[in-house]
Design a protein around this motif. Structure first.
Motif, PDB file in Angstrom:
ATOM      1  N   MET A 124       0.779  -1.148  -0.029  1.00 55.82           N
ATOM      2  CA  MET A 124      -0.194   0.065   0.094  1.00 55.82           C
ATOM      3  C   MET A 124       0.919   1.295   0.170  1.00 55.82           C
ATOM      4  SD  MET A 124      -3.099  -1.030  -0.188  1.00 55.82           S
ATOM      5  CE  MET A 124      -3.815   0.461   0.285  1.00 55.82           C
ATOM      6  N   TRP A 125       0.411   2.098  -0.856  1.00 49.27           N
ATOM      7  CA  TRP A 125       0.926   3.308  -0.820  1.00 49.27           C
ATOM      8  C   TRP A 125       0.025   4.358  -0.238  1.00 49.27           C
ATOM      9  CZ3 TRP A 125       2.579   3.972  -6.688  1.00 49.27           C
ATOM     10  CH2 TRP A 125       3.450   3.152  -6.841  1.00 49.27           C
ATOM     11  N   TYR A 126       0.318   5.555   0.037  1.00 48.01           N
ATOM     12  CA  TYR A 126      -0.725   6.256   1.072  1.00 48.01           C
ATOM     13  C   TYR A 126      -0.389   7.930   0.818  1.00 48.01           C
ATOM     14  CZ  TYR A 126       2.923   7.250   4.621  1.00 48.01           C
ATOM     15  OH  TYR A 126       4.106   7.478   5.153  1.00 48.01           O
ATOM     16  N   PHE A 127      -1.494   8.766   1.225  1.00 47.64           N
ATOM     17  CA  PHE A 127      -1.472   9.861   1.414  1.00 47.64           C
ATOM     18  C   PHE A 127      -1.206  10.370   2.919  1.00 47.64           C
ATOM     19  CE2 PHE A 127      -3.819   8.862  -2.175  1.00 47.64           C
ATOM     20  CZ  PHE A 127      -3.260  10.018  -3.337  1.00 47.64           C
ATOM     21  N   ALA A 128      -0.598  11.575   3.105  1.00 47.02           N
ATOM     22  CA  ALA A 128      -0.243  12.335   4.333  1.00 47.02           C
ATOM     23  C   ALA A 128      -0.415  13.474   4.332  1.00 47.02           C
ATOM     24  CB  ALA A 128       1.276  11.888   4.880  1.00 47.02           C
ATOM     25  N   TRP A 129      -0.828  14.181   5.287  1.00 45.43           N
ATOM     26  CA  TRP A 129      -0.965  15.622   5.497  1.00 45.43           C
ATOM     27  C   TRP A 129       0.702  16.270   5.951  1.00 45.43           C
ATOM     28  CZ3 TRP A 129      -4.854  18.652   3.991  1.00 45.43           C
ATOM     29  CH2 TRP A 129      -4.768  19.944   4.223  1.00 45.43           C
ATOM     30  N   ASP A 131       2.842  20.000   5.766  1.00 48.73           N
ATOM     31  CA  ASP A 131       2.929  21.322   5.391  1.00 48.73           C
ATOM     32  C   ASP A 131       1.744  21.932   5.009  1.00 48.73           C
ATOM     33  OD1 ASP A 131       5.718  21.293   6.251  1.00 48.73           O
ATOM     34  OD2 ASP A 131       6.292  20.417   4.132  1.00 48.73           O
ATOM     35  N   GLY A 132       0.657  21.766   5.516  1.00 47.78           N
ATOM     36  CA  GLY A 132      -0.536  22.269   5.271  1.00 47.78           C
ATOM     37  C   GLY A 132      -1.250  21.676   3.782  1.00 47.78           C
ATOM     38  N   LYS A 133      -0.614  20.634   3.338  1.00 49.19           N
ATOM     39  CA  LYS A 133      -1.256  19.775   2.277  1.00 49.19           C
ATOM     40  C   LYS A 133      -1.257  18.458   2.126  1.00 49.19           C
ATOM     41  CE  LYS A 133       2.786  21.005  -0.570  1.00 49.19           C
ATOM     42  NZ  LYS A 133       3.442  21.768  -1.468  1.00 49.19           N
ATOM     43  N   LEU A 134      -2.145  18.132   1.339  1.00 50.43           N
ATOM     44  CA  LEU A 134      -2.184  16.578   1.221  1.00 50.43           C
ATOM     45  C   LEU A 134      -1.177  16.161   0.056  1.00 50.43           C
ATOM     46  CD1 LEU A 134      -3.994  14.376   2.282  1.00 50.43           C
ATOM     47  CD2 LEU A 134      -5.264  14.306   0.121  1.00 50.43           C
ATOM     48  N   VAL A 135      -0.013  15.297   0.675  1.00 47.68           N
ATOM     49  CA  VAL A 135       1.101  14.609  -0.194  1.00 47.68           C
ATOM     50  C   VAL A 135       1.242  13.136  -0.329  1.00 47.68           C
ATOM     51  CG1 VAL A 135       3.578  14.718  -0.049  1.00 47.68           C
ATOM     52  CG2 VAL A 135       2.179  16.664   1.082  1.00 47.68           C
ATOM     53  N   PHE A 136       1.369  12.851  -1.632  1.00 44.86           N
ATOM     54  CA  PHE A 136       1.447  11.466  -1.981  1.00 44.86           C
ATOM     55  C   PHE A 136       2.433  10.844  -1.474  1.00 44.86           C
ATOM     56  CE2 PHE A 136       2.577   8.020  -4.935  1.00 44.86           C
ATOM     57  CZ  PHE A 136       1.474   7.146  -4.768  1.00 44.86           C
ATOM     58  N   LYS A 137       2.599   9.388  -0.809  1.00 43.64           N
ATOM     59  CA  LYS A 137       3.626   8.946  -0.166  1.00 43.64           C
ATOM     60  C   LYS A 137       3.940   7.831  -1.051  1.00 43.64           C
ATOM     61  CE  LYS A 137       5.038  11.464   3.366  1.00 43.64           C
ATOM     62  NZ  LYS A 137       6.289  11.978   3.462  1.00 43.64           N
ATOM     63  N   PRO A 138       4.862   7.626  -1.666  1.00 38.30           N
ATOM     64  CA  PRO A 138       4.975   6.288  -2.755  1.00 38.30           C
ATOM     65  C   PRO A 138       5.662   5.352  -1.787  1.00 38.30           C
ATOM     66  CG  PRO A 138       6.717   7.941  -3.201  1.00 38.30           C
ATOM     67  CD  PRO A 138       5.945   8.721  -2.254  1.00 38.30           C
ATOM     68  N   ASN A 139       5.959   5.145  -0.482  1.00 35.10           N
ATOM     69  CA  ASN A 139       6.366   4.259   0.204  1.00 35.10           C
ATOM     70  C   ASN A 139       5.225   3.590   1.073  1.00 35.10           C
ATOM     71  OD1 ASN A 139       6.041   6.312   1.871  1.00 35.10           O
ATOM     72  ND2 ASN A 139       8.009   5.919   3.064  1.00 35.10           N
ATOM     73  N   TYR A 140       5.642   2.695   1.840  1.00 35.06           N
ATOM     74  CA  TYR A 140       4.380   1.752   2.329  1.00 35.06           C
ATOM     75  C   TYR A 140       3.376   2.553   3.423  1.00 35.06           C
ATOM     76  CZ  TYR A 140       7.958  -1.376   0.532  1.00 35.06           C
ATOM     77  OH  TYR A 140       8.888  -2.022  -0.525  1.00 35.06           O
ATOM     78  N   MET A 141       2.510   1.998   3.477  1.00 40.92           N
ATOM     79  CA  MET A 141       1.565   2.374   4.384  1.00 40.92           C
ATOM     80  C   MET A 141       1.698   2.074   5.908  1.00 40.92           C
ATOM     81  SD  MET A 141      -2.562   2.684   4.407  1.00 40.92           S
ATOM     82  CE  MET A 141      -3.040   1.019   5.187  1.00 40.92           C
ATOM     83  N   PRO A 142       1.716   2.788   6.894  1.00 38.10           N
ATOM     84  CA  PRO A 142       2.016   2.419   8.387  1.00 38.10           C
ATOM     85  C   PRO A 142       0.760   1.595   8.570  1.00 38.10           C
ATOM     86  CG  PRO A 142       2.635   4.778   8.078  1.00 38.10           C
ATOM     87  CD  PRO A 142       2.065   4.411   6.813  1.00 38.10           C
ATOM     88  N   LYS A 143       1.001   0.573   9.420  1.00 39.77           N
ATOM     89  CA  LYS A 143      -0.075  -0.402  10.044  1.00 39.77           C
ATOM     90  C   LYS A 143      -1.004   0.383  10.880  1.00 39.77           C
ATOM     91  CE  LYS A 143       1.761  -4.907   9.064  1.00 39.77           C
ATOM     92  NZ  LYS A 143       2.443  -6.124   9.702  1.00 39.77           N
ATOM     93  N   LYS A 144      -0.292   1.417  11.662  1.00 45.13           N
ATOM     94  CA  LYS A 144      -1.242   2.131  12.596  1.00 45.13           C
ATOM     95  C   LYS A 144      -2.501   2.752  12.004  1.00 45.13           C
ATOM     96  CE  LYS A 144       1.404   6.372  12.368  1.00 45.13           C
ATOM     97  NZ  LYS A 144       2.250   7.192  13.114  1.00 45.13           N
TER      98      LYS A 144
END
Length: 187
Positions: A124-129, A131-144
């Motif tokens: 799974m890749w994921y998105f994170a918030w 610097d005030g914006k939604l950023v695509f994270k090409p590494n693995y999604m944390p299980k938390k």
């Protein structure tokens, strides 16, 4: 004040019901897509089964809060109908208090699980918030992220239990309390 409380209660139930419907739809869509890709195109996505399972888990935890609020959970209706009204009320309030405590346990240990959870889902890749914006994270999604539903559901379960206790108390005072019926009896 009572009308505002009922509006908030109804809005929360509608939102949770909508979430459950979307999650159920996602489960079906992910499953169908994965099966078609696996057996027709022989190229299944690595994330298909994981998203199906995660959708199922989140659906069950959201539905838990709905069942507590609507009193559709396992109840002792046979016992409630055999007891005098005041005793039935006290027994039902006790069990609702136990459910409230379960919600608190889910909050406390759920937050601990989320904050200490290690590992990542490699598929799974994921998105994170950031610097005030939604950023695509090409590494693995944390299980938390998957486990975060536990404290969220605990909060919703506790809230539902409190609302149920307050509603039953108001019905007892008004003389309309029926221990063998949930919200469908005129809530």
């Amino acid at each position: 004040m009572l009308t505002i409380t009922r509006l908030v209660d109804r809005a929360i139930r509608m939102i949770l019901t909508a979430f459950c419907a979307v999650l159920l739809l996602m489960m079906v869509a992910f499953t169908v897509y994965t099966v078609v890709m696996r057996y027709v195109f022989e190229n299944p996505p690595v994330w298909g089964d994981l998203l199906t399972v995660l959708s199922n888990i989140w659906l069950v935890f959201f539905a838990l809060a709905l069942t507590v609020r609507d009193k559709d959970h396992i109840a002792l209706d046979l016992i409630y109908t055999r007891l005098p009204l005041k005793w039935a009320f006290l027994v039902q309030q006790f069990w609702t208090l136990v459910i409230f405590a379960l919600g608190l346990v889910m909050i406390i240990w759920g937050v601990e699980a989320v904050t200490t959870m290690g590992g990542k889902y490699w598929e799974m890749w994921y998105f994170a918030w950031e610097d005030g914006k939604l950023v695509f994270k090409p590494n693995y999604m944390p299980k938390k992220y998957a486990v975060a539903i536990v404290p969220i559901s605990g909060f919703l379960v506790s809230l539902a239990a409190i609302a149920s206790m307050l509603e039953d108390s108001a019905r007892l005072r008004a003389g309309t309390y029926d221990p063998a019926k949930g919200l469908d009896s005129g809530g």
